[in-house]
Design a protein around this motif. Structure first.
Motif, PDB file in Angstrom:
ATOM      1  N   LYS A   4      36.532  32.273  17.567  1.00  5.62           N
ATOM      2  CA  LYS A   4      37.324  32.674  18.740  1.00  5.62           C
ATOM      3  C   LYS A   4      36.509  33.535  19.698  1.00  5.62           C
ATOM      4  O   LYS A   4      36.418  33.246  20.898  1.00  5.62           O
ATOM      5  CB  LYS A   4      38.564  33.473  18.287  1.00  5.62           C
ATOM      6  CG  LYS A   4      39.406  32.782  17.233  1.00  5.62           C
ATOM      7  CD  LYS A   4      40.596  33.617  16.805  1.00  5.62           C
ATOM      8  CE  LYS A   4      40.259  34.912  16.109  1.00  5.62           C
ATOM      9  NZ  LYS A   4      39.718  34.784  14.744  1.00  5.62           N
ATOM     10  N   SER A   5      35.902  34.602  19.151  1.00 10.10           N
ATOM     11  CA  SER A   5      35.139  35.506  20.008  1.00 10.10           C
ATOM     12  C   SER A   5      33.954  34.783  20.645  1.00 10.10           C
ATOM     13  O   SER A   5      33.651  34.968  21.826  1.00 10.10           O
ATOM     14  CB  SER A   5      34.629  36.705  19.212  1.00 10.10           C
ATOM     15  OG  SER A   5      35.714  37.450  18.719  1.00 10.10           O
ATOM     16  N   THR A   6      33.307  33.938  19.857  1.00  9.09           N
ATOM     17  CA  THR A   6      32.148  33.212  20.380  1.00  9.09           C
ATOM     18  C   THR A   6      32.548  32.346  21.568  1.00  9.09           C
ATOM     19  O   THR A   6      31.883  32.345  22.609  1.00  9.09           O
ATOM     20  CB  THR A   6      31.542  32.331  19.269  1.00  9.09           C
ATOM     21  OG1 THR A   6      31.233  33.155  18.154  1.00  9.09           O
ATOM     22  CG2 THR A   6      30.299  31.628  19.749  1.00  9.09           C
ATOM     23  N   TYR A  25      36.234  43.219  25.141  1.00 11.73           N
ATOM     24  CA  TYR A  25      35.518  42.729  23.978  1.00 11.73           C
ATOM     25  C   TYR A  25      36.089  43.322  22.711  1.00 11.73           C
ATOM     26  O   TYR A  25      36.589  44.446  22.695  1.00 11.73           O
ATOM     27  CB  TYR A  25      34.032  43.073  24.082  1.00 11.73           C
ATOM     28  CG  TYR A  25      33.333  42.297  25.163  1.00 11.73           C
ATOM     29  CD1 TYR A  25      32.908  40.989  24.942  1.00 11.73           C
ATOM     30  CD2 TYR A  25      33.100  42.858  26.411  1.00 11.73           C
ATOM     31  CE1 TYR A  25      32.274  40.270  25.938  1.00 11.73           C
ATOM     32  CE2 TYR A  25      32.470  42.148  27.413  1.00 11.73           C
ATOM     33  CZ  TYR A  25      32.056  40.852  27.168  1.00 11.73           C
ATOM     34  OH  TYR A  25      31.433  40.139  28.153  1.00 11.73           O
ATOM     35  N   GLN A  26      35.967  42.548  21.629  1.00 11.23           N
ATOM     36  CA  GLN A  26      36.451  43.009  20.332  1.00 11.23           C
ATOM     37  C   GLN A  26      35.752  44.309  19.946  1.00 11.23           C
ATOM     38  O   GLN A  26      36.357  45.213  19.385  1.00 11.23           O
ATOM     39  CB  GLN A  26      36.157  41.915  19.290  1.00 11.23           C
ATOM     40  CG  GLN A  26      36.770  42.158  17.941  1.00 11.23           C
ATOM     41  CD  GLN A  26      36.692  40.901  17.073  1.00 11.23           C
ATOM     42  OE1 GLN A  26      35.951  39.963  17.366  1.00 11.23           O
ATOM     43  NE2 GLN A  26      37.464  40.878  16.015  1.00 11.23           N
ATOM     44  N   THR A  27      34.452  44.413  20.298  1.00 15.32           N
ATOM     45  CA  THR A  27      33.692  45.626  19.976  1.00 15.32           C
ATOM     46  C   THR A  27      33.866  46.700  21.043  1.00 15.32           C
ATOM     47  O   THR A  27      33.229  47.745  20.967  1.00 15.32           O
ATOM     48  CB  THR A  27      32.205  45.287  19.891  1.00 15.32           C
ATOM     49  OG1 THR A  27      31.833  44.631  21.111  1.00 15.32           O
ATOM     50  CG2 THR A  27      31.898  44.375  18.730  1.00 15.32           C
ATOM     51  N   MET A  62      41.277  38.847  26.415  1.00 13.32           N
ATOM     52  CA  MET A  62      41.599  40.026  25.619  1.00 13.32           C
ATOM     53  C   MET A  62      41.341  39.705  24.159  1.00 13.32           C
ATOM     54  O   MET A  62      42.106  38.966  23.537  1.00 13.32           O
ATOM     55  CB  MET A  62      43.059  40.433  25.840  1.00 13.32           C
ATOM     56  CG  MET A  62      43.430  40.607  27.310  1.00 13.32           C
ATOM     57  SD  MET A  62      45.178  41.017  27.537  1.00 13.32           S
ATOM     58  CE  MET A  62      45.083  42.757  27.872  1.00 13.32           C
ATOM     59  N   ASP A  63      40.246  40.246  23.620  1.00  8.74           N
ATOM     60  CA  ASP A  63      39.871  39.964  22.237  1.00  8.74           C
ATOM     61  C   ASP A  63      40.392  41.081  21.346  1.00  8.74           C
ATOM     62  O   ASP A  63      39.789  42.141  21.257  1.00  8.74           O
ATOM     63  CB  ASP A  63      38.345  39.821  22.139  1.00  8.74           C
ATOM     64  CG  ASP A  63      37.919  39.119  20.851  1.00  8.74           C
ATOM     65  OD1 ASP A  63      38.762  39.017  19.931  1.00  8.74           O
ATOM     66  OD2 ASP A  63      36.760  38.679  20.774  1.00  8.74           O
ATOM     67  N   GLU A  64      41.518  40.856  20.708  1.00  8.33           N
ATOM     68  CA  GLU A  64      42.204  41.841  19.869  1.00  8.33           C
ATOM     69  C   GLU A  64      42.349  43.183  20.600  1.00  8.33           C
ATOM     70  O   GLU A  64      41.824  44.193  20.151  1.00  8.33           O
ATOM     71  CB  GLU A  64      41.461  42.006  18.548  1.00  8.33           C
ATOM     72  CG  GLU A  64      41.250  40.632  17.903  1.00  8.33           C
ATOM     73  CD  GLU A  64      40.907  40.697  16.427  1.00  8.33           C
ATOM     74  OE1 GLU A  64      41.144  41.739  15.816  1.00  8.33           O
ATOM     75  OE2 GLU A  64      40.425  39.695  15.909  1.00  8.33           O
TER      76      GLU A  64
HETATM   77 MG    MG Z   1      36.383  37.911  16.991  1.00  9.61          MG
END
Ligand code: MG
Ligand code: ATP
Lengths: 409, 256
Positions: B45-47, B87-89, B168-170
């Motif tokens: 997903k993130s990729t 980003y998730q991070t 929106m990643d998490e």
């Molecule tokens: Mg991810």
């Protein structure tokens, strides 16, 4: 406990509250106190020689070369790199400047030495761009690139004249080194000092007004005034010390030496760069989180090259002061300077983990380093012993930094 | 609203060494639509989203924005197309304060060409107040902030520049219940303004509440994309865990 009520909020000590409202950097304050302690101790141990106008004047001149380069090293280390080549680049650019003005351009002309300086600064910038490109686009760690540079440019220094010393230099150029005539005299020193105070007051008032206009909180006025008074006193003190050292066998005061003016100008420019420009902001962002910087659309590679270009230019500026002071270009110019420069930045609070550091801190670091060296010379400590002690101080300073960071998290 | 998709990613491929992070993935997004992206950890997903936000280039496939072929090679390219990413991070510089992070790469300057930190602080305060009114110490370094505050900073940065497409990643992984509800309101509000949103979340309840369609990924491929109204949470769980389509699922269970 005298209170019997249920929950007591975490109590803030009076000192903590004071520092919070004053927005004082406790770390900077600690460094200023360290400088004062070192000075007083040396003065006692040298029987009052350390704090004479003559010695403080020399100390100021000695600090200039390392201080000028330390401001650039702050950027380099903040961005998580290192530059081990600054001493050699100082040597190389200094030799180029000396060689050009004496043996290529006509000496004792109005244009020869300024042109030589420009050429030297350009060489510094090119050297920086070259090293920066290896780091940014070549992906070679700065440690390796600049370790190679340390060797290369030391060799290149020798190659400029096949090892021959170039001397004497242009008399006007020599003024930049702060020799007998290399100061601006009492009147100009006072004019500059007062101008600095006026600018400082105007600046802090303008900043206050601006914050108030946006509706943000401002520091209590009495703290602002107290800070300004302390800083103004420091400026007045500095000028009067520089003015109490006379030229030999005369009653003519020397005033602020030119190298110190160059250092002050460098500090102002570099503080501006770090605090008020996009470039400075990006350098700190890269140090804090390289990935975030990249994802924000910052051109990290180009910024990296720029950092090394700035460092190269500053090494050339330091080379001007150094050669003018020695009145010669020699092979050993800037030998081991990289160590003092890195030490000054690190002692001054630049974190080797990246992202943290200030220009003013690095200057205080340079003053501390130079004071230790100067004081030990006055006490006739052998040069071998001085190296041992300065090395220990460096390790101790980084140890303190690590301890401080661990406690803060 | 036009029927042309705001974003279309067609036949996207991405490999990391031997890992096929995305294989022949196609997905689209309409204006004013929320598409929930679901899948197990490492599904890709993130990729997939990072290729849309310019973090890294795709190995194969095409991206269309407003029906036109888009070449997104850098984060700046994506920003120019109105694509903003949480980003998730989080991707925050820990040593800088919230306004500096939010405006990083797009600073407000004074007429003299210097950083206008006061103007940036003012705008940052406005946006952050929309997310979390209790969050006032925004000029401290981000390092000293709580996980939820950091996440608020990342969200605030994404909505600061009037995005048209939001990834929106998490976004609520570290938020408390009240802040999560505020983000949910925010998503509805942005959707009403016609912004298209890709929402990655492991919280099925949230995804069902907010998205118009869900897209389930497994091992780098798309299992299926469905209207949220036409599937149940159990269907989607089956798709995530076993990679089975709801139709097959019903087909198997119907006779019993
Ligand atoms: Mg991810
Ligand atoms: N930069 C990278 N280098 C190498 N492999 C990567 C990289 N990024 C992702 N991968 C791999 O690609 C696959 C997909 O990862 P991705 O981060 O897209 O998963 P995800 O669906 O977002 O998972 P999660 O729900 O845990 O966030 C994983 O197998 C991961 O190991």
């Amino acid at each position: 406990m005298t209170t019997t009520s249920g929950v007591t909020p975490p109590r803030e000590s009076a000192a903590d509250r004071f520092f919070r409202t004053a927005e004082l950097d406790t770390r900077m304050l600690a460094m200023v106190i360290a400088v004062i302690v070192i000075w007083v101790v040396f003065d006692l141990m040298t029987g009052g020689i350390f704090l004479t106008a003559r010695n403080l004047f020399n100390l100021a001149v000695q600090t200039s070369v390392v201080g000028i380069m330390a401001t650039g090293m702050v950027l380099v280390i903040v961005a998580r790199h290192i530059d081990l080549s600054v001493g050699s680049v100082l040597g190389f650019t200094g030799m180029v400047i000396a060689f050009l003005q004496v043996e290529v351009f006509a000496i004792n002309t109005a244009w020869g030495w300024p042109l030589a300086i420009l050429a030297g600064v350009a060489v510094g910038a090119i050297v920086g761009a070259w090293q920066g490109a290896w780091v940014a686009y070549g992906g070679v760690p700065a440690f390796v690139v600049t370790l190679g540079g340390l060797l290369m440019f030391r060799g290149a220094t020798w190659l400029v004249t096949q090892g021959r010393t170039v001397a004497p230099l242009d008399p006007n150029y020599q003024l930049l080194g702060g020799g007998i005539d290399g100061s601006i005299g009492a009147t100009w020193s006072w004019i500059l000092g007062l101008l600095a105070i006026a600018l400082m007051v105007w600046w802090s008032l303008a900043a206050r007004r601006k914050r108030a206009r946006y509706g943000f909180t401002v520091k209590p006025i009495w703290i602002e005034v107290a800070l300004l008074i302390v800083l103004a006193a420091a400026i007045v003190g500095f000028v009067s010390v520089m003015n109490s050292y006379n030229k030999p066998r005369t009653e003519i005061p020397r005033g602020i030496p030119v190298p110190v003016l160059i250092l002050i100008a460098t500090v102002l420019v570099m503080t501006f760069v770090t605090r008020a420009t996009k470039f400075g902001r990006y350098v700190f962002a890269m140090g804090g989180n390289p990935e975030a910087a990249e994802l924000s659309g910052i051109n990290v590679k180009r910024t990296t090259v720029m950092i090394f270009v700035v460092m190269g230019i500053l090494a050339a500026v330091a080379a001007v002061v150094q050669t003018a002071r020695l009145n010669a270009g020699t092979n050993s110019l800037g030998n081991l300077a990289e160590l003092s420069v890195i030490a000054a930045a690190v002692i001054g609070g630049t974190s080797l983990a990246g992202g943290v550091g200030t220009i003013v801190g690095a200057i205080l670091g340079a003053v501390i380093m130079q004071s230790l060296d100067n004081g030990m010379v006055l006490m006739s400590v052998s040069s071998a012993m001085r190296q041992v002690i300065i090395g220990l101080v460096l390790i101790g300073a980084v140890g303190l930094d690590v301890y401080y960071n661990r406690r803060r998290r | 609203m036009s029927d042309k998709p705001l974003v279309e990613m067609r036949n996207i491929y991405k490999r990391f060494g031997g890992v096929h992070a995305c294989e022949d993935v196609s997905i689209d997004l309409m204006a004013g639509e929320v598409v929930g992206l679901l899948g197990h950890n490492g599904a890709g997903k993130s990729t997939l989203m990072k290729m849309l936000s310019g973090a890294y280039p795709a190995d194969g496939g095409e991206i269309y924005v407003d029906g036109e072929r888009a070449h997104i090679a850098t984060p700046r390219d994506a920003q120019d197309l109105g694509i903003e990413t949480i980003y998730q991070t989080l991707a925050l510089a820990d040593n800088l304060d919230a306004p500096a992070n939010m405006f990083l790469g797009r600073e407000i300057m004074t007429p003299f060409g210097t950083l206008n930190d006061d103007a940036m602080e003012r705008d940052a305060r406005q946006v952050i107040a929309r997310l979390n009114p209790n969050f006032t110490n925004i000029t401290d370094p981000v390092r000293t902030m709580s996980g939820g505050q950091r996440q608020s900073v990342a969200i605030a940065r994404a909505i600061l520049f009037n995005a048209r497409i939001l990834i929106m990643d998490e976004p609520t992984a570290a938020l408390g219940p009240h802040e999560t509800a505020m983000v949910a309101d925010l998503i509805k509000q942005l959707k009403a303004e016609g912004i298209g949103i890709f929402l990655i979340s492991h919280d099925l309840h949230d995804v069902f509440d907010l998205s118009d369609r869900v897209c389930v990924m497994k091992n780098g491929g798309v299992v299926a994309t469905r209207r949220t109204s036409e599937v149940t949470q159990d269907d989607v769980l089956g798709m995530i865990i076993m990679g089975k389509l709801p139709e097959e699922n019903r087909g198997e269970t119907a006779p019993t």
